[in-house]
Design an enzyme around this catalytic site. Structure first.
Site, PDB file in Angstrom:
ATOM      1  N   GLU A  77       0.823  -1.208   0.000  1.00  0.00           N
ATOM      2  CA  GLU A  77       0.000   0.000   0.000  1.00  0.00           C
ATOM      3  C   GLU A  77       0.856   1.257   0.000  1.00  0.00           C
ATOM      4  O   GLU A  77       0.567   2.226  -0.716  1.00  0.00           O
ATOM      5  CB  GLU A  77      -0.946   0.009   1.199  1.00  0.00           C
ATOM      6  CG  GLU A  77      -2.051  -1.022   1.146  1.00  0.00           C
ATOM      7  CD  GLU A  77      -3.107  -0.700   0.101  1.00  0.00           C
ATOM      8  OE1 GLU A  77      -3.045   0.379  -0.515  1.00  0.00           O
ATOM      9  OE2 GLU A  77      -4.004  -1.538  -0.095  1.00  0.00           O
ATOM     10  N   ASP A  80      -5.000  -9.513  -8.108  1.00  0.00           N
ATOM     11  CA  ASP A  80      -5.297  -8.661  -9.259  1.00  0.00           C
ATOM     12  C   ASP A  80      -4.111  -7.910  -9.826  1.00  0.00           C
ATOM     13  O   ASP A  80      -3.773  -8.021 -11.010  1.00  0.00           O
ATOM     14  CB  ASP A  80      -6.426  -7.690  -8.909  1.00  0.00           C
ATOM     15  CG  ASP A  80      -6.174  -6.911  -7.613  1.00  0.00           C
ATOM     16  OD1 ASP A  80      -5.254  -7.271  -6.854  1.00  0.00           O
ATOM     17  OD2 ASP A  80      -6.910  -5.939  -7.359  1.00  0.00           O
ATOM     18  N   GLU A  95     -18.718  -4.846  -1.963  1.00  0.00           N
ATOM     19  CA  GLU A  95     -17.363  -5.380  -1.933  1.00  0.00           C
ATOM     20  C   GLU A  95     -17.312  -6.821  -2.445  1.00  0.00           C
ATOM     21  O   GLU A  95     -16.378  -7.200  -3.150  1.00  0.00           O
ATOM     22  CB  GLU A  95     -16.808  -5.292  -0.510  1.00  0.00           C
ATOM     23  CG  GLU A  95     -15.330  -5.636  -0.387  1.00  0.00           C
ATOM     24  CD  GLU A  95     -14.410  -4.579  -0.976  1.00  0.00           C
ATOM     25  OE1 GLU A  95     -13.192  -4.700  -0.806  1.00  0.00           O
ATOM     26  OE2 GLU A  95     -14.920  -3.616  -1.611  1.00  0.00           O
ATOM     27  N   GLU A 107     -11.948   0.926  -9.255  1.00  0.00           N
ATOM     28  CA  GLU A 107     -11.648  -0.069 -10.285  1.00  0.00           C
ATOM     29  C   GLU A 107     -12.654  -0.084 -11.436  1.00  0.00           C
ATOM     30  O   GLU A 107     -12.281  -0.204 -12.613  1.00  0.00           O
ATOM     31  CB  GLU A 107     -11.547  -1.461  -9.647  1.00  0.00           C
ATOM     32  CG  GLU A 107     -10.281  -1.702  -8.852  1.00  0.00           C
ATOM     33  CD  GLU A 107     -10.283  -1.046  -7.494  1.00  0.00           C
ATOM     34  OE1 GLU A 107      -9.206  -0.955  -6.867  1.00  0.00           O
ATOM     35  OE2 GLU A 107     -11.371  -0.615  -7.037  1.00  0.00           O
TER      36      GLU A 107
END
Length: 566
Positions: free
Chosen positions: A146, A291, A395, A414
């Site tokens: 992150e 991903d 989610e 996204e």
């Protein structure tokens, strides 16, 4: 197998698609339109400009509120108009502490959005604030992944925008600037290196203390995306400062993950132990936990030009379609259920869950960059239908029960990202309509007293008091670029690439120069090399240059199956 696209071929493909749609489509219709086709067939220029300004207003409402009520804290609490930093009282609160580190996160993450909006004055002010007030010498334990995508990527992007002699976004350079952002990026990345140094496998520990390194007794389980999505930022930094250690650390981690693939299926799991190399989680999919690993294999190839990166992406993408894809064989022809990428068991490819997650909405964007346009159109259509069902994306969505499994929506970007990329590739006004739906939902459902708030439950639209930094760095940015067709990013798309956090990096020859020798750049099999040199983009059939990206009968099919009125 999807043939590779070299740097120029990727954007040549997008440019050609854009030309066909922009110049040909929706001006002269060659056949009678259905009701659905008429609904999405066009959008007025005045409406597009209004949407652009509304998106700009949305960004500044969030940004100005952050600067007024939260700065220098990391995040804005948009309901109670206050700032949020690390939870020092509860170090185990990783939902907060993995991301927040007392380093003005939202301001740093939003730097290149200010540039893209053409606000050179505010960009220069923000850069000055970052340089004068932010230090990474903090007793904060953060997640390497992150911090890498949000902070390191933002600093590198802002530095490179300042250094761009063409100044496409105006004069961004403070007159006193002397590479301070790059120095900060180098300092931050050096604080990540203990995550690699203390590992027995070469996979990085998921968390480091920015001052002390890997905490004693630290957890050793990391997701595949966390360990394998460092190469873009680390590679750019290595080339900027002439130090290979960052790129080599990231490449070594990728190669370790590659060797850990299941011997039968070739699939990776979603959680691995960095000390033993054993899989802790054996779920394989295209969403959370995996991903950006796939994304960065392709984007690293586009940036740096090493064939091995693409060969890994190409093989992985083939296996994804082999094991995870369900539904009719072709997106826009034939019969059967709407195509869907499901989560499977890495050992045998059997379906493991009946849910998909909102992060999977970005997969359509990866498919655009890979040139697999039909699949991108189909993937996106599923998430658009789910968005229309609730107004936002839950989610997790259970595709078997047609209901959400995890209810919240934290303003994720996204789906907006894939919408933008599909519009860039097709110029089909359908995606402008999608963008308008997104913007309307965000303003109607998430706008709070002084910013935009996380939706706690898509069933009752209750809110949580949190605006994560990616709302300004990605969600607003991609929406603005969708409507701002004349933005320098769009007019010069062959010059830029987005990181997984939405930061723009230049596609420049100097990034493709290998400046150090290492066995990590292994040779590629001649057969694989031949595949890499041939582009074979999946083109859109001529009929649909004048209609919906997904044929109306299939769009109606997925809408009916999810109980959504079209």
């Amino acid at each position: 197998m999807v043939s590779t696209l070299s740097l120029s071929l990727v954007f040549l493909h997008l440019a050609l698609q854009s030309f066909c749609y922009g110049e040909c489509a929706f001006n002269i219709f060659r056949y009678p339109l259905t009701r659905v086709e008429r609904k999405y067939a066009s959008i007025s220029e005045n409406e597009r400009l209004r949407l652009k300004e509304d998106t700009r207003d949305m960004f500044y409402f969030g940004y100005d509120s952050y600067m007024k009520y939260a700065y220098p804290k990391d995040e804005l609490n948009p309901i109670y108009c206050s700032g949020r930093g690390p939870d020092y009282d509860n170090p185990s609160n990783i939902n907060i502490n993995d991301i927040l580190g007392d380093y003005s996160l939202t301001l740093i993450d939003a730097l290149d959005t200010l540039a893209i909006l053409g606000d050179a004055e505010e960009f220069r002010k923000a850069v000055k604030l970052v340089i004068e007030n932010v230090s990474f010498d903090k007793n904060s334990t953060v997640q390497v992944f992150e911090a890498n995508i949000r902070l390191l990527g933002a600093l590198l992007s802002a530095h490179l925008l300042i250094q761009d002699e063409n100044k496409p976004f105006g004069d961004l350079e403070p007159e006193w600037y002397d590479g301070e952002l790059l120095e900060m990026a180098s300092d931050l990345a050096s604080r990540f290196l203990p995550a690699f140094d203390n590992s027995k496998t070469g996979l990085p520990y998921p968390r480091v203390n920015l001052r002390e390194g890997v905490p004693e007794g630290s957890r050793t389980d990391t997701c595949t995306a966390g360990a394998g999505s460092l190469l873009v930022e680390f590679g750019v930094l290595s080339r900027l400062i002439g130090d290979p250690v960052y790129e080599m650390s990231a490449r070594r981690a990728n190669k370790v993950l590659w060797k850990l693939r299941n011997s039968k299926t070739g699939l990776l799991g979603n959680v691995v132990d960095v000390n033993t190399g054993k899989w802790v989680g054996e779920l394989s999919g295209v969403g959370a936990g995996l991903d950006s690993f796939y994304e960065y294999l392709l984007k690293a190839y586009i940036l740096f030009g090493h064939p091995e990166d693409f060969s890994m992406f190409n093989e992985t993408y083939t296996l994804i379609k082999q094991y995870m894809r369900r539904g009719r064989p072709h997106c826009n022809s034939g019969s059967g259920d709407h195509p869907l990428y499901v989560n499977v068991d890495m050992k045998n490819g059997g379906t493991q869950t009946t849910w998909i997650d909102s992060l999977q909405a970005a997969f359509a964007g990866i498919q655009v960059l890979a040139g697999d346009m039909e699949e991108a159109i189909c993937t996106h259509a599923l998430y658009y239908t789910i968005w229309r069902k609730y107004g936002v994306l839950p989610e997790r969505f259970n595709w078997q029960r047609i209901s959400p499994d995890v209810m919240f929506y934290p303003l994720r970007p996204e789906f907006v990202e894939s919408t933008y990329l599909l519009y860039q590739a097709t110029r089909n006004p359908f995606y402008l309509h999608v963008g308008r739906d997104i913007l309307t939902s965000l303003n109607n459902l998430t706008k709070a007293q002084c910013g935009y708030a996380t939706i706690h439950s898509v069933l009752d639209m209750t809110l949580e008091d949190r605006m994560e930094s990616f709302f300004l760095s990605e969600t607003c940015k991609y929406l603005y670029l969708l409507f701002d067709v004349d933005n320098p990013v769009n007019l010069n798309s062959q010059r830029y690439m987005f990181t997984t956090e939405g930061h723009i990096l230049p596609l420049a020859p100097w990034l493709r120069q290998q400046t150090w020798d290492t066995d990590l750049f292994s040779s590629v099999d001649p057969v694989m090399q031949a595949n890499i040199s041939q582009a074979n983009c999946a083109v859109i059939d001529e009929e649909r240059l004048y209609g919906l990206p997904l044929k109306s009968q299939y769009l109606e099919q997925i809408s009916v199956s999810l109980g959504v009125e079209l």
